[in-house]
Design an enzyme around this catalytic site. Sequence first.
Site, PDB file in Angstrom:
ATOM      1  N   ARG A 107       0.891  -1.245  -0.001  1.00  0.00           N
ATOM      2  CA  ARG A 107      -0.014   0.117  -0.121  1.00  0.00           C
ATOM      3  C   ARG A 107       0.971   1.236  -0.161  1.00  0.00           C
ATOM      4  O   ARG A 107       1.696   1.481   0.991  1.00  0.00           O
ATOM      5  CB  ARG A 107      -0.892   0.028   1.110  1.00  0.00           C
ATOM      6  CG  ARG A 107      -1.516   1.332   1.341  1.00  0.00           C
ATOM      7  CD  ARG A 107      -2.585   1.375   2.709  1.00  0.00           C
ATOM      8  NE  ARG A 107      -3.875   0.627   1.784  1.00  0.00           N
ATOM      9  CZ  ARG A 107      -5.088   1.016   2.670  1.00  0.00           C
ATOM     10  NH1 ARG A 107      -5.323   1.170   3.633  1.00  0.00           N
ATOM     11  NH2 ARG A 107      -6.090  -0.089   2.051  1.00  0.00           N
ATOM     12  N   HIS A 134      -7.640   0.840  -5.874  1.00  0.00           N
ATOM     13  CA  HIS A 134      -7.798  -0.088  -5.001  1.00  0.00           C
ATOM     14  C   HIS A 134      -8.416  -1.538  -5.465  1.00  0.00           C
ATOM     15  O   HIS A 134      -9.618  -1.461  -5.065  1.00  0.00           O
ATOM     16  CB  HIS A 134      -8.334   0.780  -3.801  1.00  0.00           C
ATOM     17  CG  HIS A 134      -8.691   0.058  -2.710  1.00  0.00           C
ATOM     18  ND1 HIS A 134      -7.421  -1.065  -2.205  1.00  0.00           N
ATOM     19  CD2 HIS A 134      -9.061   0.150  -1.366  1.00  0.00           C
ATOM     20  CE1 HIS A 134      -7.820  -1.337  -1.088  1.00  0.00           C
ATOM     21  NE2 HIS A 134      -8.862  -0.617  -0.476  1.00  0.00           N
ATOM     22  N   GLN A 137     -10.278  -3.962  -3.010  1.00  0.00           N
ATOM     23  CA  GLN A 137     -11.320  -3.529  -2.497  1.00  0.00           C
ATOM     24  C   GLN A 137     -12.442  -3.873  -3.729  1.00  0.00           C
ATOM     25  O   GLN A 137     -13.669  -4.188  -2.950  1.00  0.00           O
ATOM     26  CB  GLN A 137     -11.372  -2.064  -2.249  1.00  0.00           C
ATOM     27  CG  GLN A 137     -12.618  -1.409  -1.821  1.00  0.00           C
ATOM     28  CD  GLN A 137     -13.093  -1.820  -0.363  1.00  0.00           C
ATOM     29  OE1 GLN A 137     -12.124  -1.934   0.413  1.00  0.00           O
ATOM     30  NE2 GLN A 137     -14.028  -2.501  -0.012  1.00  0.00           N
ATOM     31  N   ASP A 218     -17.496   6.913  -0.611  1.00  0.00           N
ATOM     32  CA  ASP A 218     -16.281   6.691  -0.087  1.00  0.00           C
ATOM     33  C   ASP A 218     -15.782   8.059   0.627  1.00  0.00           C
ATOM     34  O   ASP A 218     -16.663   9.052   0.491  1.00  0.00           O
ATOM     35  CB  ASP A 218     -15.256   6.448  -0.763  1.00  0.00           C
ATOM     36  CG  ASP A 218     -14.004   6.055  -0.264  1.00  0.00           C
ATOM     37  OD1 ASP A 218     -13.685   5.939   0.836  1.00  0.00           O
ATOM     38  OD2 ASP A 218     -12.850   6.160  -1.105  1.00  0.00           O
ATOM     39  N   CYS A 259     -16.365   1.422   1.009  1.00  0.00           N
ATOM     40  CA  CYS A 259     -15.032   0.626   1.515  1.00  0.00           C
ATOM     41  C   CYS A 259     -14.784   0.512   2.838  1.00  0.00           C
ATOM     42  O   CYS A 259     -13.901  -0.263   3.479  1.00  0.00           O
ATOM     43  CB  CYS A 259     -13.976   0.999   0.554  1.00  0.00           C
ATOM     44  SG  CYS A 259     -13.467   2.568   0.690  1.00  0.00           S
ATOM     45  N   ARG A 287     -13.174  -8.869   1.919  1.00  0.00           N
ATOM     46  CA  ARG A 287     -11.677  -8.439   1.574  1.00  0.00           C
ATOM     47  C   ARG A 287     -11.140  -9.850   1.958  1.00  0.00           C
ATOM     48  O   ARG A 287     -10.068 -10.218   1.170  1.00  0.00           O
ATOM     49  CB  ARG A 287     -11.559  -7.298   2.624  1.00  0.00           C
ATOM     50  CG  ARG A 287     -11.767  -5.976   2.235  1.00  0.00           C
ATOM     51  CD  ARG A 287     -11.784  -5.566   0.999  1.00  0.00           C
ATOM     52  NE  ARG A 287     -10.273  -5.251   0.782  1.00  0.00           N
ATOM     53  CZ  ARG A 287      -9.607  -4.396   1.266  1.00  0.00           C
ATOM     54  NH1 ARG A 287      -9.988  -3.322   1.873  1.00  0.00           N
ATOM     55  NH2 ARG A 287      -8.278  -4.296   1.160  1.00  0.00           N
TER      56      ARG A 287
END
Length: 301
Positions: A107, A134, A137, A218, A259, A287
């Site tokens: 990340r 991402h 996700q 988000d 998310c 996830r």
Amino acid sequence: MTHFLDIHRTDPADLRRILDCGRAMKDGRAGRPRGAPDDAQPLAGAMVALIFEKPSTRTRVSFDVGARQMGGQTMVLSGADMQLGHGETIADTARVLSRYVDLIMIRTFEEATLLEMADYAEVPVINGLTNRSHPCQIMADVMTYEEHRGPIKGRKAVWSGDGNNVFASFAHAAKQLDFDLVFTGPEPLDPDPAVRDWITIERDPLKAVEGADLVVTDTWVSMHDPQSAKERRHNQLRGYQVNARLMERAKPDALFMHCLPAHREDEVTSEIMDGPHSVIWDEAENRLHAQKAIMRHCLGV
Ligand code: CP
Ligand code: NVA
């Protein structure tokens, strides 16, 4: 070498295999304690490095637990504590790590860091979020949609808010898995031009969600955004909050996803997060299952 860098860089047939594998592994563990091993141990003997240059709760824990359930071992590394954070090049870091571990999840901030890591690593690299995307996700999000409502193909998903990294991966998925994706948000926060061909833009949020099967939002300020942008963004995005008034324009059985982490009463109200449309806890759980399938895909096991 099979990296997992982005959804649009992964073949649709492979995406479908990953989703099916995640689903099967989830079903296979039903009712077991989280720490119990899976029946199959495809990662036995494998060492997985999880590198974080930004904070994380879900990504960190789900990759760690997932690798261990499959028999792998893990090490969670903070970018700041590595020489990477003190001037060692990404390429050199990638070459060295490849002598110790079998799989790298990173990340980071710039997409270029991820791509350089993948170029120089001799082991597969997984994108655990960059400023730009991402993908892990959205694999979990698609898995969650399909577990509740069946195939996502041909469905209408609507994103309300900032056209950010998570949105970009949604757009990649819309292209690869053939569903409609509408972005609604203010023009200054429009999505990356690279994904515009795969989406529709509708400025009016009430019009945008008309007939939606899925509504997503988000945070209004991502980890890579300057905190100084917060007040301006709140003013720009206030009209795009996911609330009861917006949600009632979607289909009666529409799902709501986020998310996480969420900022309750900013991008979404608690009424929606905790209400009947919301599948956010399944989304967070998935996830784990989706990423286990991604790790297997990368290692070919
Ligand atoms: N959704 C997500 O990636 O959460 P974390 O930042 O907690 O990993
Ligand atoms: N868009 C958010 C997602 C966090 C999981 C961020 O990049 O901070």
